[in-house]
Motif scaffolding. Sequence first.
Motif, PDB file in Angstrom:
ATOM      1  N   ASN A  86      11.669  32.834  16.330  1.00  0.00           N
ATOM      2  CA  ASN A  86      11.131  33.871  15.447  1.00  0.00           C
ATOM      3  C   ASN A  86       9.665  34.191  15.695  1.00  0.00           C
ATOM      4  OD1 ASN A  86       9.977  31.563  14.442  1.00  0.00           O
ATOM      5  ND2 ASN A  86      11.011  31.633  12.455  1.00  0.00           N
ATOM      6  N   ASP A 101      17.984  45.504  16.324  1.00  0.00           N
ATOM      7  CA  ASP A 101      17.397  44.749  15.214  1.00  0.00           C
ATOM      8  C   ASP A 101      17.467  43.275  15.552  1.00  0.00           C
ATOM      9  OD1 ASP A 101      16.176  44.230  12.831  1.00  0.00           O
ATOM     10  OD2 ASP A 101      17.779  45.021  11.566  1.00  0.00           O
ATOM     11  N   LEU A 103      17.363  39.286  13.661  1.00  0.00           N
ATOM     12  CA  LEU A 103      17.449  38.513  12.424  1.00  0.00           C
ATOM     13  C   LEU A 103      17.258  37.041  12.744  1.00  0.00           C
ATOM     14  CD1 LEU A 103      17.937  38.676   9.389  1.00  0.00           C
ATOM     15  CD2 LEU A 103      20.390  38.543   9.821  1.00  0.00           C
ATOM     16  N   PHE A 107      19.338  32.662   7.731  1.00  0.00           N
ATOM     17  CA  PHE A 107      19.215  33.918   6.997  1.00  0.00           C
ATOM     18  C   PHE A 107      20.251  33.946   5.880  1.00  0.00           C
ATOM     19  CE2 PHE A 107      21.840  34.524  10.790  1.00  0.00           C
ATOM     20  CZ  PHE A 107      23.042  34.917  10.238  1.00  0.00           C
ATOM     21  N   ALA A 108      19.986  34.775   4.886  1.00  0.00           N
ATOM     22  CA  ALA A 108      20.937  34.965   3.793  1.00  0.00           C
ATOM     23  C   ALA A 108      21.968  36.011   4.208  1.00  0.00           C
ATOM     24  CB  ALA A 108      20.208  35.421   2.529  1.00  0.00           C
ATOM     25  N   GLU A 110      23.297  38.170   2.435  1.00  0.00           N
ATOM     26  CA  GLU A 110      22.950  39.461   1.850  1.00  0.00           C
ATOM     27  C   GLU A 110      22.042  40.254   2.773  1.00  0.00           C
ATOM     28  OE1 GLU A 110      22.751  36.594   0.359  1.00  0.00           O
ATOM     29  OE2 GLU A 110      24.012  36.676  -1.430  1.00  0.00           O
ATOM     30  N   GLU A 111      21.115  39.543   3.448  1.00  0.00           N
ATOM     31  CA  GLU A 111      20.223  40.233   4.378  1.00  0.00           C
ATOM     32  C   GLU A 111      21.002  40.700   5.618  1.00  0.00           C
ATOM     33  OE1 GLU A 111      16.002  39.804   6.804  1.00  0.00           O
ATOM     34  OE2 GLU A 111      16.812  38.062   5.743  1.00  0.00           O
ATOM     35  N   LEU A 112      21.921  39.873   6.100  1.00  0.00           N
ATOM     36  CA  LEU A 112      22.748  40.280   7.234  1.00  0.00           C
ATOM     37  C   LEU A 112      23.500  41.567   6.907  1.00  0.00           C
ATOM     38  CD1 LEU A 112      24.112  39.708  10.033  1.00  0.00           C
ATOM     39  CD2 LEU A 112      25.876  38.486   8.740  1.00  0.00           C
ATOM     40  N   ALA A 114      22.744  43.812   4.703  1.00  0.00           N
ATOM     41  CA  ALA A 114      21.801  44.915   4.583  1.00  0.00           C
ATOM     42  C   ALA A 114      21.405  45.437   5.961  1.00  0.00           C
ATOM     43  CB  ALA A 114      20.560  44.470   3.808  1.00  0.00           C
ATOM     44  N   ARG A 115      21.190  44.525   6.934  1.00  0.00           N
ATOM     45  CA  ARG A 115      20.857  44.952   8.300  1.00  0.00           C
ATOM     46  C   ARG A 115      22.027  45.721   8.922  1.00  0.00           C
ATOM     47  NH1 ARG A 115      16.339  42.212  10.626  1.00  0.00           N
ATOM     48  NH2 ARG A 115      15.151  41.318   8.888  1.00  0.00           N
TER      49      ARG A 115
END
Length: 236
Positions: A86, A101, A103, A107-108, A110-112, A114-115
């Motif tokens: 990162n 993108d 990531l 990671f959560a 929910e973020e995956l 959203a991406r």
Amino acid sequence: MPMRILLVEDEMDLARSIQAVLEGQGHVVDHCVSGQDGWVLLGSDQAHYDLGILDWMLPELSGLDLCRRTRSRGLALPLLLLTARNETADRVEGLDAGADDYLSKPFAMEELLARVRALQRRQPSYRAPLLEAGCFRLDLAAGQLLVATAAAEVCIELTTKEQQLMSYFLEHPGEVISGSRLRNQLWNLQQDPISNVVAAQVRLLRRKLASHGLASPLETIPSKGYRLNPHAAVLL
């Protein structure tokens, strides 16, 4: 909108979690564990992928090299790169290799998601989660098929597979679609490719419409496949 997604991830627990979450959103997900296998699937005619989710550190061929090969071949599907690396230089390297993108792990989910939604919205072919043809309107957000009749609008709850099937037909109204094309696009490669799985699913969808007193717009074209006739009679 349901998508066909290629997931290339060699951490099996993580891969199973990602696949379950994505399939829970109505997507069809093919999973493989090596970059080389991912490259074979991307270059094959088995399925058209709408999104690739690639781990950076993969056996045989890294996710970074897989990004480069994908772009060098001219494939334009969006690519999401997953990695524990990162640092800014790592993110720059990944984006320069062709990823859309990046990531960082962990990671959560929910973020995956959203991406994934953000990448989907960037595509020229993106449509809002509402598909319509003739008297038939599919609300993907609610999982409902709405059918306009002379008397009223009939609302039908659809299963995930029924939504995927109806969505694909509504995206190609009037087009004859072969059973093999439907099977390749709407069932993942890990599932047993039973020859009559498409016919069985079409039959179930027709029965559900009939249970509401509605005629099916899905026509069988002998020796060719199926076609959605958006101007078919609505009532039985």
